[in-house]
Design a protein around this motif. Sequence first.
Motif, PDB file in Angstrom:
ATOM      1  N   GLY A   1       0.851  -1.126  -0.034  1.00 16.25           N
ATOM      2  CA  GLY A   1      -0.033   0.146  -0.048  1.00 16.25           C
ATOM      3  C   GLY A   1       0.749   1.284  -0.069  1.00 16.25           C
ATOM      4  N   GLY A   2       0.144   2.441  -0.040  1.00 18.25           N
ATOM      5  CA  GLY A   2       0.977   3.595   0.075  1.00 18.25           C
ATOM      6  C   GLY A   2       1.523   4.056   1.371  1.00 18.25           C
ATOM      7  N   MET A   3       2.406   5.040   1.110  1.00 17.95           N
ATOM      8  CA  MET A   3       2.992   5.398   2.459  1.00 17.95           C
ATOM      9  C   MET A   3       3.402   6.759   2.456  1.00 17.95           C
ATOM     10  N   LEU A   4       2.980   7.582   3.406  1.00 19.26           N
ATOM     11  CA  LEU A   4       3.255   9.082   3.360  1.00 19.26           C
ATOM     12  C   LEU A   4       3.573   9.327   4.684  1.00 19.26           C
ATOM     13  N   LEU A   5       4.883   9.562   5.141  1.00 23.11           N
ATOM     14  CA  LEU A   5       5.272   9.623   6.460  1.00 23.11           C
ATOM     15  C   LEU A   5       4.828  11.277   7.049  1.00 23.11           C
ATOM     16  N   GLY A   6       5.002  11.147   8.437  1.00 26.63           N
ATOM     17  CA  GLY A   6       4.238  12.424   9.288  1.00 26.63           C
ATOM     18  C   GLY A   6       4.783  13.792   8.501  1.00 26.63           C
ATOM     19  N   GLN A   7       6.248  13.752   8.265  1.00 29.53           N
ATOM     20  CA  GLN A   7       6.745  15.080   7.798  1.00 29.53           C
ATOM     21  C   GLN A   7       6.063  15.669   6.659  1.00 29.53           C
ATOM     22  N   LYS A   8       5.506  14.976   6.055  1.00 30.92           N
ATOM     23  CA  LYS A   8       4.759  15.487   4.754  1.00 30.92           C
ATOM     24  C   LYS A   8       3.281  15.499   4.922  1.00 30.92           C
ATOM     25  N   ILE A   9       2.687  15.210   6.042  1.00 29.72           N
ATOM     26  CA  ILE A   9       1.292  15.405   6.267  1.00 29.72           C
ATOM     27  C   ILE A   9       1.097  17.023   6.820  1.00 29.72           C
ATOM     28  N   SER A  10       1.216  17.674   5.931  1.00 23.77           N
ATOM     29  CA  SER A  10       0.896  19.170   6.268  1.00 23.77           C
ATOM     30  C   SER A  10      -0.631  19.288   6.339  1.00 23.77           C
ATOM     31  N   ASP A  11      -1.031  20.566   6.759  1.00 21.91           N
ATOM     32  CA  ASP A  11      -2.356  20.823   6.946  1.00 21.91           C
ATOM     33  C   ASP A  11      -3.336  20.667   5.659  1.00 21.91           C
TER      34      ASP A  11
ATOM     35  N   ILE B   1       0.669  12.587  11.055  1.00 19.10           N
ATOM     36  CA  ILE B   1       0.888  11.181  11.316  1.00 19.10           C
ATOM     37  C   ILE B   1       1.554  10.375  10.135  1.00 19.10           C
ATOM     38  N   ASP B   2       2.034   9.116  10.480  1.00 22.57           N
ATOM     39  CA  ASP B   2       2.697   8.470   9.428  1.00 22.57           C
ATOM     40  C   ASP B   2       1.380   7.799   8.693  1.00 22.57           C
TER      41      ASP B   2
END
Lengths: 233, 445
Positions: B173-183, B195-196
Amino acid sequence: MGTAEQTVEVVDLTETTIRELNQRLHDAADGGPQNWRITHPNGVHAIGAGINAPLEIDIDGHVGYYCAGMNKEANIRIHGSAGVGLAENIMSGTVIVDGDTSQSAAATGRGGLLVVRGNAAARCGISMKGVNIVVEGNVGHLSAFMAQKGALVVCGDAGEALGDSIYETHIYVRGSVAELGADCIEKDFKEFHTAELTGLLAEAGVDADPADFKRYGTARKLYNFNIDNADAY
Amino acid sequence: MTHEPMPSPGMRESALFDRNVIHEIQRKAREGIYDIRGFGAKRKVPHFDDLLLLGASVSRYPLEGYRERCNTAVTLGTRYAKNPIELDIPITIAGMSFGALSAQAKEALGRGASVVGTSTTTGDGGMTEEERGHSEKLVYQLLPSRYGMNPDDLRRADAIEVVIGQGAKPGGGGMLLGQKISDRVAEMRDLPKGIDQRSSCRHPDWTGPDDLEIKIGELREITDWRIPIYVKIAASRPYFDVALAVKSGADVVVLDGMEGGTAATQDVFIEHVGIPILSAISEAVDSLKDLGMHRKVQLVVSGGIRTGADVAKALALGADAVSIGVAAMIALGDNAPEHQEEYEKLGSGAGYYDDWHEGRDPAGISTQDEELGKRFNAELGGRRLANYLRAMVLETQTLARACGKSDVRNLEPEDLVALTIEAAAMARVPLAGTKWIPGLNGNTE
Ligand SMILES: Cc1cc2nc3c(=O)[nH]c(=O)nc-3n(C[C@H](O)[C@H](O)[C@H](O)COP(=O)(O)O)c2cc1C
């Protein structure tokens, strides 16, 4: 609800193709009949998928997969049972099914309300993103799996792995829970939750006492990777 | 890059335990977690470089390089859609999510692609105004996560791509780590900020090909059968997966090889799962031919496409078009030498940087950091991408004309030979200088 003086457009699915029906329902966004009755659905798939207008629709019988898929604004009443993915990705409006529904009801739904008078099978509310779901009966395993937003109300019992890997969805269950999924825990009611549950039961027309429910939600332990939680995965 | 000391003759590096392996064991021992990174496979796998084109000579004659036309246009989605996608060139931009890429980078992809008449693709994060606004032809992905999925975007898309798998991580599945979860990313995905995010590997509302067929039927109903529906699969068992995609009603099959790029995946996945695109195309084409559907259901292939030569060879093996991910990012300016100093600060170097999941990309491409994002000029990036695509098309035409073709899709397996026995077996073309296709005609010739 269609009132007596409003005309109701009746479509018999033994005489009309699903393509014709859906095209007419889509065209209704630009005007035309707002009240519909669909007869002899006979388990046809994708009935009323992609509606984009505040239509009032009654469906007399059982529907196949993805009925009311991605619904916007319409109020759809199914006087029968529903197949897989009922109201998947619903955006707004209301879908009420008198009977039972197969798996993945309201999967990924982003708004609106789904009411199931009977039972919902596995994965009810999977990946839900803002929809509210009220099930009068039981829900199957992996319900609210990875559920992100919105609320799932279960008046009966819940199957295994309820709320596995849940994010911010609120779950309320009156009966038993076979097993909670990873990172899903029982939580206290705050004023907000009692109000939310009371409101949803009223909206769904369900006569139940909010005090009889337990609440479940995220422990937020798996939100960021931590090697010490590796055995939870 | 920090420079390693030159090993002297007494210092023999182990082939099994080379410096990367040793470094990785040490890192795992320290941190207790697998390596996550972007980019595609870095190991060497049989690829289009292992094939050669047979230019025309006496038996066939070539076309004049600058005078005779060589068509590059291709139409995708002719099977069921009322409005198939007409592309001027057979190279498309692969799905890359807003979230993985900055909004500016998505805009640049749209700008560059539109100038040369090709399509871009959304990704695991929904459709942004920037990309819809700047992409004349936009393919909207339906992924297991369904982040941002909504019927209005479906209706304003030019095609839908049901993503079953990605070459870099078949079965993942996909993955986007917390650093990139902007507003903004959090809001689009309906997730808490920071969040991750690990998205699911299976679709939430269907299992198996019979369900997929019904799902595709629903998408067609929602969009009134106007736009094509692609099915994207990772190359692992292409013969069967392509057949099932066709059976499920796909207008177009997108086949992504194991060397294909990703924004964030476990290294062990990137390097060890799936098969190279070179070995997948012939199987996919066989599958389409066995069903009588070759060219009726179009085949788009991807995975390490870099040059017009790669494009020409992919088309010669039977693909209708290709798509690019990593190469498009590099064309925009990723890994550019002007950022060398900053790449070094991140423990990497221009040409090596693959930590796209961390969101600290000095080029402002694989980031959600506003300041970094501002560094990237979408107009300039778009121009660079358009230049790169044009150059690749010219290369493709050059090779096609040399093989005597007035349409790049007239290239055929007969125009190819292989440099290695492996490539000959995988691509099912003869080893150069022989008639031998290992596995097809035994070893008798
Ligand atoms: C930064 C980046 C983000 C990606 N995001 C997605 C995605 O959201 N959905 C998807 O299906 N594939 C995604 N991919 C894979 C591409 O669509 C494509 O399959 C792959 O990049 C092709 O291989 P190539 O990079 O060697 O050209 C992504 C790839 C990259 C490099």
